[in-house]
Design a protein around this motif. Structure first.
Motif, mmCIF file in Angstrom:
data_model
loop_
_atom_site.group_PDB
_atom_site.id
_atom_site.type_symbol
_atom_site.label_atom_id
_atom_site.label_comp_id
_atom_site.label_asym_id
_atom_site.label_seq_id
_atom_site.Cartn_x
_atom_site.Cartn_y
_atom_site.Cartn_z
ATOM 1 N N GLU A 152 6.425 14.302 7.615
ATOM 2 C CA GLU A 152 5.789 14.532 8.841
ATOM 3 C C GLU A 152 6.464 14.272 10.259
ATOM 4 N N ILE A 153 7.067 13.223 9.987
ATOM 5 C CA ILE A 153 7.997 12.616 11.372
ATOM 6 C C ILE A 153 9.078 13.808 11.665
ATOM 7 N N ILE A 154 9.570 14.349 10.521
ATOM 8 C CA ILE A 154 10.911 15.368 10.823
ATOM 9 C C ILE A 154 10.138 16.490 11.141
ATOM 10 N N GLY A 155 9.134 16.972 10.818
ATOM 11 C CA GLY A 155 8.268 18.375 11.229
ATOM 12 C C GLY A 155 7.943 18.374 12.539
ATOM 13 N N ASN A 156 7.565 17.056 12.883
ATOM 14 C CA ASN A 156 6.880 16.910 14.307
ATOM 15 C C ASN A 156 8.180 16.877 15.400
ATOM 16 N N LEU A 157 9.256 16.777 14.883
ATOM 17 C CA LEU A 157 10.454 16.601 15.793
ATOM 18 C C LEU A 157 10.847 18.275 16.048
ATOM 19 N N LYS B 99 0.785 -1.206 -0.026
ATOM 20 C CA LYS B 99 0.142 -0.028 0.043
ATOM 21 C C LYS B 99 0.854 1.315 -0.201
ATOM 22 N N HIS B 100 1.867 1.246 0.262
ATOM 23 C CA HIS B 100 2.762 2.567 0.416
ATOM 24 C C HIS B 100 3.775 2.355 -0.605
ATOM 25 N N GLY B 101 4.056 3.569 -1.143
ATOM 26 C CA GLY B 101 4.843 3.575 -2.379
ATOM 27 C C GLY B 101 5.820 4.641 -2.017
ATOM 28 N N GLU B 102 6.616 4.932 -2.953
ATOM 29 C CA GLU B 102 7.811 5.830 -2.497
ATOM 30 C C GLU B 102 7.001 7.157 -1.957
ATOM 31 N N ALA B 103 5.980 7.736 -2.549
ATOM 32 C CA ALA B 103 5.629 9.024 -2.315
ATOM 33 C C ALA B 103 5.093 8.820 -0.963
ATOM 34 N N ALA B 104 4.191 8.019 -0.708
ATOM 35 C CA ALA B 104 3.765 8.107 0.845
ATOM 36 C C ALA B 104 5.040 7.960 1.738
ATOM 37 N N ASP B 105 5.987 7.028 1.536
ATOM 38 C CA ASP B 105 7.030 7.174 2.444
ATOM 39 C C ASP B 105 7.613 8.501 2.467
ATOM 40 N N ARG B 106 7.736 9.388 1.827
ATOM 41 C CA ARG B 106 8.331 10.644 1.992
ATOM 42 C C ARG B 106 7.392 11.445 2.440
ATOM 43 N N LYS B 107 6.141 11.409 2.264
ATOM 44 C CA LYS B 107 5.192 12.267 3.157
ATOM 45 C C LYS B 107 5.300 11.656 4.618
ATOM 46 N N LEU B 108 5.411 10.569 4.708
ATOM 47 C CA LEU B 108 5.514 10.112 6.325
ATOM 48 C C LEU B 108 6.879 10.582 7.029
ATOM 49 N N ALA B 109 7.722 10.225 6.294
ATOM 50 C CA ALA B 109 8.871 10.923 6.684
ATOM 51 C C ALA B 109 8.991 12.374 7.177
#
Length: 173
Positions: free
Chosen positions: A168-173, A156-166
């Motif tokens: 988000e995680i970096i932004g929260n930090l 279900k996750h592609g490269e674009a979804a992984d970038r978006k998730l990464a």
């Protein structure tokens, strides 16, 4: 002479010496023997022998009485000791029975305690085995869940979804 012989054939003449017949000589001999015995003191010797024999018999009777008294005394003493021994045996038997009952009761209590300890130990082993089985099942479930999640994420996750998730995680930090 034939008349004398014929008349005297049925009777015989008795011998005599010094005018004494055979009976008188026997009586005279007996008087001499008895007088000799009296002169030697034979009655005194016989009486002394009989007195010694009587005294010996008296001593034996006295000794027999003494021995009988001692035997009765020993019999009574042994009867008393036998009675005491019977009492002691009864006391020892009662004590042994009491000790045997105590030993049986202690053995029963020890057996019950041992059974209880074995129950507790068995329950602990069962609980430990259950915990180990649960942990093993959890580990297998976690491994299976992680593998399933990897497959789902990969599908279900592609490269674009992984970038978006990464991002988000970096932004929260």
């Amino acid at each position: 002479m034939l008349d004398l012989l014929a008349a005297g054939a049925g009777e015989h003449a008795e011998a005599s010496a010094f005018g004494l017949g055979p009976g008188a000589y026997v009586a005279l001999s007996m008087i001499v023997v008895i007088a000799g015995m009296l002169w030697v003191g034979l009655p005194r010797i016989i009486a002394g022998a009989l007195d010694n024999r009587i005294e010996g018999i008296r001593k034996q009777l006295d000794e027999a009485r003494t021995l009988r008294a001692e035997a009765e005394k020993l019999r009574d003493e042994y009867a008393r000791k036998a009675g005491e021994a019977d009492k002691e045996v009864a006391v020892l038997r009662a004590s042994a029975e009491r000790q045997a009952e105590e030993i049986v009761e202690k053995a029963k209590a020890d057996a019950a305690a041992l059974i209880e300890r074995h129950k507790v130990i068995s329950a602990e082993k069962i609980a430990t085995a259950e915990r180990a089985a649960i942990e093993e099942v959890r580990a297998k479930v976690a491994t299976a869940a992680a593998a399933a999640a990897r497959e789902l994420i990969a599908e279900k996750h592609g490269e674009a979804a992984d970038r978006k998730l990464a991002d988000e995680i970096i932004g929260n930090l």
